[in-house]
Each structure stands twice: as C-alpha cells, then as structure tokens.
Design a protein around this motif. Structure first.
Motif, PDB file in Angstrom:
ATOM      1  N   ALA A  67       0.830  -1.203   0.000  1.00  0.00           N
ATOM      2  CA  ALA A  67       0.000   0.000   0.000  1.00  0.00           C
ATOM      3  C   ALA A  67       0.869   1.259   0.000  1.00  0.00           C
ATOM      4  O   ALA A  67       0.563   2.248  -0.689  1.00  0.00           O
ATOM      5  CB  ALA A  67      -0.932   0.001   1.206  1.00  0.00           C
ATOM      6  N   LYS A  68       1.943   1.232   0.778  1.00  0.00           N
ATOM      7  CA  LYS A  68       2.838   2.386   0.836  1.00  0.00           C
ATOM      8  C   LYS A  68       3.464   2.653  -0.531  1.00  0.00           C
ATOM      9  O   LYS A  68       3.496   3.795  -1.016  1.00  0.00           O
ATOM     10  CB  LYS A  68       3.918   2.147   1.877  1.00  0.00           C
ATOM     11  CG  LYS A  68       4.898   3.302   2.013  1.00  0.00           C
ATOM     12  CD  LYS A  68       5.945   3.000   3.081  1.00  0.00           C
ATOM     13  CE  LYS A  68       6.945   4.157   3.182  1.00  0.00           C
ATOM     14  NZ  LYS A  68       8.001   3.884   4.190  1.00  0.00           N
ATOM     15  N   GLU A  69       3.996   1.577  -1.175  1.00  0.00           N
ATOM     16  CA  GLU A  69       4.640   1.752  -2.483  1.00  0.00           C
ATOM     17  C   GLU A  69       3.619   2.141  -3.549  1.00  0.00           C
ATOM     18  O   GLU A  69       3.907   2.961  -4.424  1.00  0.00           O
ATOM     19  CB  GLU A  69       5.368   0.468  -2.876  1.00  0.00           C
ATOM     20  CG  GLU A  69       6.561   0.137  -1.983  1.00  0.00           C
ATOM     21  CD  GLU A  69       7.359  -1.039  -2.499  1.00  0.00           C
ATOM     22  OE1 GLU A  69       7.754  -1.017  -3.679  1.00  0.00           O
ATOM     23  OE2 GLU A  69       7.589  -1.989  -1.726  1.00  0.00           O
ATOM     24  N   ALA A  70       2.420   1.563  -3.473  1.00  0.00           N
ATOM     25  CA  ALA A  70       1.385   1.901  -4.450  1.00  0.00           C
ATOM     26  C   ALA A  70       0.928   3.343  -4.282  1.00  0.00           C
ATOM     27  O   ALA A  70       0.688   4.052  -5.273  1.00  0.00           O
ATOM     28  CB  ALA A  70       0.200   0.952  -4.308  1.00  0.00           C
ATOM     29  N   GLY A  71       0.800   3.798  -3.035  1.00  0.00           N
ATOM     30  CA  GLY A  71       0.406   5.183  -2.795  1.00  0.00           C
ATOM     31  C   GLY A  71       1.412   6.153  -3.372  1.00  0.00           C
ATOM     32  O   GLY A  71       1.033   7.168  -3.990  1.00  0.00           O
ATOM     33  N   PHE A  73       3.446   5.475  -5.862  1.00  0.00           N
ATOM     34  CA  PHE A  73       3.368   5.313  -7.318  1.00  0.00           C
ATOM     35  C   PHE A  73       2.216   6.134  -7.898  1.00  0.00           C
ATOM     36  O   PHE A  73       2.355   6.772  -8.952  1.00  0.00           O
ATOM     37  CB  PHE A  73       3.187   3.826  -7.653  1.00  0.00           C
ATOM     38  CG  PHE A  73       3.028   3.520  -9.112  1.00  0.00           C
ATOM     39  CD1 PHE A  73       4.134   3.425  -9.948  1.00  0.00           C
ATOM     40  CD2 PHE A  73       1.760   3.318  -9.650  1.00  0.00           C
ATOM     41  CE1 PHE A  73       3.965   3.134 -11.293  1.00  0.00           C
ATOM     42  CE2 PHE A  73       1.596   3.029 -10.997  1.00  0.00           C
ATOM     43  CZ  PHE A  73       2.719   2.934 -11.824  1.00  0.00           C
ATOM     44  N   MET A  74       1.071   6.133  -7.210  1.00  0.00           N
ATOM     45  CA  MET A  74      -0.121   6.838  -7.697  1.00  0.00           C
ATOM     46  C   MET A  74      -0.162   8.296  -7.242  1.00  0.00           C
ATOM     47  O   MET A  74      -1.107   9.010  -7.600  1.00  0.00           O
ATOM     48  CB  MET A  74      -1.387   6.120  -7.207  1.00  0.00           C
ATOM     49  CG  MET A  74      -1.553   4.711  -7.731  1.00  0.00           C
ATOM     50  SD  MET A  74      -3.135   3.949  -7.222  1.00  0.00           S
ATOM     51  CE  MET A  74      -2.871   3.746  -5.454  1.00  0.00           C
ATOM     52  N   HIS A  75       0.848   8.697  -6.436  1.00  0.00           N
ATOM     53  CA  HIS A  75       0.848  10.052  -5.851  1.00  0.00           C
ATOM     54  C   HIS A  75      -0.451  10.290  -5.082  1.00  0.00           C
ATOM     55  O   HIS A  75      -1.083  11.340  -5.180  1.00  0.00           O
ATOM     56  CB  HIS A  75       1.013  11.123  -6.945  1.00  0.00           C
ATOM     57  CG  HIS A  75       2.233  10.917  -7.784  1.00  0.00           C
ATOM     58  ND1 HIS A  75       3.508  11.115  -7.307  1.00  0.00           N
ATOM     59  CD2 HIS A  75       2.359  10.509  -9.074  1.00  0.00           C
ATOM     60  CE1 HIS A  75       4.377  10.853  -8.279  1.00  0.00           C
ATOM     61  NE2 HIS A  75       3.705  10.483  -9.357  1.00  0.00           N
ATOM     62  N   LEU A  76      -0.820   9.261  -4.309  1.00  0.00           N
ATOM     63  CA  LEU A  76      -2.088   9.292  -3.594  1.00  0.00           C
ATOM     64  C   LEU A  76      -1.816   9.124  -2.104  1.00  0.00           C
ATOM     65  O   LEU A  76      -1.409   8.069  -1.635  1.00  0.00           O
ATOM     66  CB  LEU A  76      -3.008   8.171  -4.090  1.00  0.00           C
ATOM     67  CG  LEU A  76      -4.404   8.101  -3.488  1.00  0.00           C
ATOM     68  CD1 LEU A  76      -5.198   9.363  -3.813  1.00  0.00           C
ATOM     69  CD2 LEU A  76      -5.132   6.871  -4.018  1.00  0.00           C
ATOM     70  N   ILE A  77      -2.026  10.156  -1.343  1.00  0.00           N
ATOM     71  CA  ILE A  77      -1.805  10.098   0.100  1.00  0.00           C
ATOM     72  C   ILE A  77      -2.976   9.374   0.772  1.00  0.00           C
ATOM     73  O   ILE A  77      -4.131   9.591   0.434  1.00  0.00           O
ATOM     74  CB  ILE A  77      -1.670  11.522   0.679  1.00  0.00           C
ATOM     75  CG1 ILE A  77      -0.465  12.223   0.051  1.00  0.00           C
ATOM     76  CG2 ILE A  77      -1.535  11.483   2.192  1.00  0.00           C
ATOM     77  CD1 ILE A  77      -0.343  13.683   0.447  1.00  0.00           C
ATOM     78  N   GLY A  78      -2.642   8.506   1.697  1.00  0.00           N
ATOM     79  CA  GLY A  78      -3.680   7.836   2.469  1.00  0.00           C
ATOM     80  C   GLY A  78      -4.303   6.639   1.792  1.00  0.00           C
ATOM     81  O   GLY A  78      -5.454   6.293   2.074  1.00  0.00           O
ATOM     82  N   PHE A  79      -3.568   5.978   0.885  1.00  0.00           N
ATOM     83  CA  PHE A  79      -4.063   4.741   0.283  1.00  0.00           C
ATOM     84  C   PHE A  79      -3.824   3.599   1.279  1.00  0.00           C
ATOM     85  O   PHE A  79      -2.714   3.100   1.428  1.00  0.00           O
ATOM     86  CB  PHE A  79      -3.351   4.468  -1.043  1.00  0.00           C
ATOM     87  CG  PHE A  79      -3.804   3.199  -1.731  1.00  0.00           C
ATOM     88  CD1 PHE A  79      -5.110   3.036  -2.148  1.00  0.00           C
ATOM     89  CD2 PHE A  79      -2.908   2.153  -1.947  1.00  0.00           C
ATOM     90  CE1 PHE A  79      -5.526   1.872  -2.780  1.00  0.00           C
ATOM     91  CE2 PHE A  79      -3.309   0.987  -2.577  1.00  0.00           C
ATOM     92  CZ  PHE A  79      -4.622   0.841  -2.992  1.00  0.00           C
ATOM     93  N   ASN A  80      -4.880   3.213   1.996  1.00  0.00           N
ATOM     94  CA  ASN A  80      -4.753   2.222   3.072  1.00  0.00           C
ATOM     95  C   ASN A  80      -5.804   1.126   2.921  1.00  0.00           C
ATOM     96  O   ASN A  80      -6.787   1.079   3.673  1.00  0.00           O
ATOM     97  CB  ASN A  80      -4.905   2.898   4.439  1.00  0.00           C
ATOM     98  CG  ASN A  80      -3.760   3.837   4.729  1.00  0.00           C
ATOM     99  OD1 ASN A  80      -2.600   3.448   4.638  1.00  0.00           O
ATOM    100  ND2 ASN A  80      -4.090   5.082   5.079  1.00  0.00           N
TER     101      ASN A  80
END
Length: 455
Positions: A67-71, A73-80
């Motif tokens: 989730a941390k790496e994907a967030g 990658f997507m420049h998306l804060i709080g992808f949990n």
C-alpha cells in the motif's frame, strides 16, 4: 546481458499494450531467470510499471508495504486498503485513467500466508477489471504453490491470458552465457553446472574448468553445493526420502521398480508421490521406449545437471570429503568416473537436446525419440538413442572419446542390428572428436560432432 527466452519474451510483451485488462503468470524454480525475463519484457515495451516484491512475512505486513509503495506510485496520500481485495480493486480503478503494469514478484509468499488472496484477486477482476488498462504479472518460485493457482476449481482458474512455466536453459542457450571459450568447455560447464541462469552468471570462465569445478563446487560448503542443497530444501516435504531417490537415480537406478524396492517395503508404493513431486518441481523427467505403444515402465533421469553432479559425487561422500583437500577428493573420488561414465552420459543427453531442437530442420523429421529394447531367446539388445520416422528407425550411437570414429567402429555398431525385426531408415553417429575421412564421404550416415552441436 539478456540471453534467450525469445518465445516467452514475446508472449509477455503482447500482453503489455495496456489497452485492456490482462493477467500473466510466470513461475519456475529459483534462479531460473523469471524476474530478469519479466523486467526485460517491461523494459522493451516501455510500459509504466509498479514492481512489488513479496516477503516471507505476514499478510498484513506485505499489504502495508504494498500500500505504501502503491500510494507513492499513484501520488495518492492515504491509500490504506484493509485487505488485498481493496488493494487490487484500487489498482484496477487507477489504471482506467493511468494505464500501467503491476508486477508482483514472489507471489507464492502471499499465498502461503493468506489463503484468501486468490479469491480477493478473483473478486477484484470480476467487479473492477472492465475498462481497466492494467496488466498484472504474478511471479513465484515455489512451483507447487504457483501451479495451484491455475488448477481446476481454483479461484483464478482460466483467469490468466498467459501461463508460463519457465525451464532452465538448454545446452545451446546456456553456451551463450559463457563467452568465447572452446565448445568442449561449454559442454563441460553445462554437464556439471546445468542451465540455470543465475549459476551460469556466477562462473569465471577465464579460469580452467577443473579449477572452477574444484574451488566452486567440490570444496566443502562451496557456492554451488549450497545452491544444490537449497534447491531441494525449498519445496520438498520429506527431504531424506527425496535425497535417497535422487542419489539412486544419479547412480543409475532409474526404473520405478528398482527405486521402489530400494526405498522400503517392495509390497508398498514407496516412491510414486515423491517422483510426482520431483517432476512437478521440474527436477526429473522420464524417457520412454520408442518401440512400445505404452508409456509404462519409463526410466527416470535428473534434468538438473547441477543436482546430478552433486548426487553422483558429493552427497554420498560428505564424510570422506571433509577429511581431505578438495583437490585430493577430486583425484580419488571424481575424476576417473567423471570422464569415463558421467560425461559420456551427459554427451548423450546433449545429443538428444540437439536432435529435438533440430527436428525436421538439420536432422530428418521424427515423431518420437527414446530408447529401444529387443529381447528374445537368442538376442538381447538395448539402444539408448533411437529416432522413429515414417521411413523407419534412425539409431544414433554416441561416442564421447578422444579418438575418431572409424569405419570399423561404424560397421560393428551396424552389425548389432542384423536380424533384428526393425526397419532401419538410416544410421547415425555422434562423436566428441569427429570421424575418419572415409566416413565423412558417406552421405548415407547421419554424422554429428561436438562442434556441430554448437553451430
């Protein structure tokens, strides 16, 4: 340097156009070159990629890491995401606007810790893949675990556009990793160290072969000894039984009956489940008889030359090897048998690889290749390499010796077929060091030298 794998490379690349949802499964033994293949396909495609490496840790830890790496990658804060369904669903939804490749390496670790992960991915595919411009590539080294992904009734059965079981290099592709060394040395390295990409990359080919063999393999706790041991430990359940079976096969006990009798009570089936497991691991295979309509009574052999050498010489001599220098052990326990028996056997196997590679091309088209037996009250004959063609049989006699094959040797071999009830289309001979001049002018013979195998 990226070598070989052209067919597999193209299969993956055609799924990286990112115009729809695709799923690719790549699996095979450790060190075989899976990750390098996938990375090369992605590099050549130019596709944007999120590459994730699963660890041998809990499912929650891997999910948190992903989730941390994907967030990022997507420049998306709080992808949990709370579970892997939400993770995969989020990846698919994001790809509808921003196409990319999701590459998860060592996926088998995820399956080991989370029995529901395949179902999570299945649910995400069913609910979110429409309109997604995502290619998911799953890769893993535990063959039994990865194969379970695509078994019938599994959640992801028929969900993959490509399913690739990656094998070790054959002798010819392996030689491309060895640089400009003589063909005989290429054969020696392949016969001993096998066709695993990682192993071939970790050999210094500027050194003499025997020096590498002694220092990098025969020496106790050497790099390649550890590789052989780890190959078995990774997937085998009952290691002692498997070690015994592999040692027996390497020593020449290749029939199911012989293996079963030597492993325990002959009235019980002691070996079938282990042989099946070793076949699934891509470590052993079977050879069959060409003059039989049945696939019963095969002979088993080790596909991995590194393991074959290990079990032939090192595994059974561990104690004695520990009380002498590796050079001394090589001279007394390896050298003579290695050149007189092991290498001739490997030469025969390489000739078979060549014939299969060139079937219908530089050699006549054949429909099967294998052994041939003939027994009656007067004659007892066994031939190791025979091709079955529509026009008849082509026996291939393999000679791994320093001397040239002469007409006298050829005539002796041909006489073995006198009065046997088989139609012979042509006789073939494979020689390490070539043939006498009188044979080279005989167009009726199929003649192969070691150098011919590497053209």
């Amino acid at each position: 340097m990226f070598v070989g794998r052209n067919h597999e490379l193209e299969r993956i690349k055609r799924r990286l156009k990112l115009d729809q949802f695709n799923a690719v499964l790549v699996y095979g033994r450790r060190r075989i070159g899976k990750t390098a293949l996938i990375n090369e396909a992605i590099r050549q495609s130019g596709a944007k990629c999120l590459s994730l490496l699963a660890r041998d840790v809990s499912s929650n830890t891997n999910l948190s890491d992903f989730a941390k790496e994907a967030g990022e990658f997507m420049h998306l804060i709080g992808f949990n995401p709370e579970n892997f369904y939400e993770f995969f669903a989020g990846m698919m939804e994001y790809s509808k606007e921003y196409p990319f490749v999701l590459f998860i390496d060592e996926y088998s670790f995820l399956r080991s810790y989370d029995a529901d992960i395949d179902s999570y991915l299945q649910k995400a595919i069913e609910l979110h893949s429409r309109g997604a411009k995502l290619t998911i590539i799953l890769c893993g080294s535990y063959i039994r675990i990865m194969h379970g992904i695509v078994e019938k009734d599994a959640p992801l059965y028929h969900r993959f556009n490509e399913e690739i079981l990656l094998h070790a290099f054959d002798y010819h592709t392996a030689s491309e990793m060895m640089g400009n060394i003589p063909n005989e040395e290429k054969f020696l390295y392949y016969a001993t160290f096998g066709g695993t990409a990682f192993n071939l990359k970790n050999i210094d080919y500027s050194l003499p072969f025997e020096k590498n063999l002694i220092s990098e393999f025969i020496k106790s706790e050497s790099f390649f000894e550890k590789e052989a041991i780890e190959t078995i430990r990774r997937e085998v359940i009952k290691e002692s039984n498997v070690n015994t079976i592999l040692e027996l096969i390497s020593s020449g006990k290749r029939k199911h009956t012989d293996l079963n009798n030597l492993l325990g009570d002959p009235s019980k089936d002691n070996v079938t489940r282990y042989l099946k497991q070793l076949e699934e691991m891509d470590l052993i295979d079977k050879s069959f008889v060409v003059n039989s309509k049945s696939d019963r009574k095969p002979l088993y052999y080790l596909k991995d030359n590194l393991l074959d050498f290990y079990y032939a010489y090192l595994f059974k001599n561990i104690r004695v090897r520990n009380i002498m220098q590796p050079e001394v052990f090589y001279e007394h326990y390896v050298k003579k048998d290695f050149y007189e028996h092991y290498l001739p056997r490997k030469f025969e196997e390489v000739v078979k690889e060549y014939l299969i590679k060139e079937n219908g091309l530089s050699v006549p088209f054949f429909t099967s290749i294998g052994r041939l037996y003939y027994h009656d009250s007067n004659v007892n004959r066994e031939f190791d390499v025979v091709l079955a063609t529509k026009e008849g049989l082509i026996p291939i006699e393999c000679k791994y010796s320093k001397s040239l094959i002469t007409k006298n040797v050829v005539d002796q071999e041909i006489r073995q077929w006198d009065k046997l009830p088989f139609k012979i289309h042509r006789f073939g001979f494979a020689s390490k060091n070539g043939f006498s001049d009188e044979l080279l002018n005989d167009s009726s013979l199929l003649l192969l030298t070691l150098n011919d195998l590497y053209k």
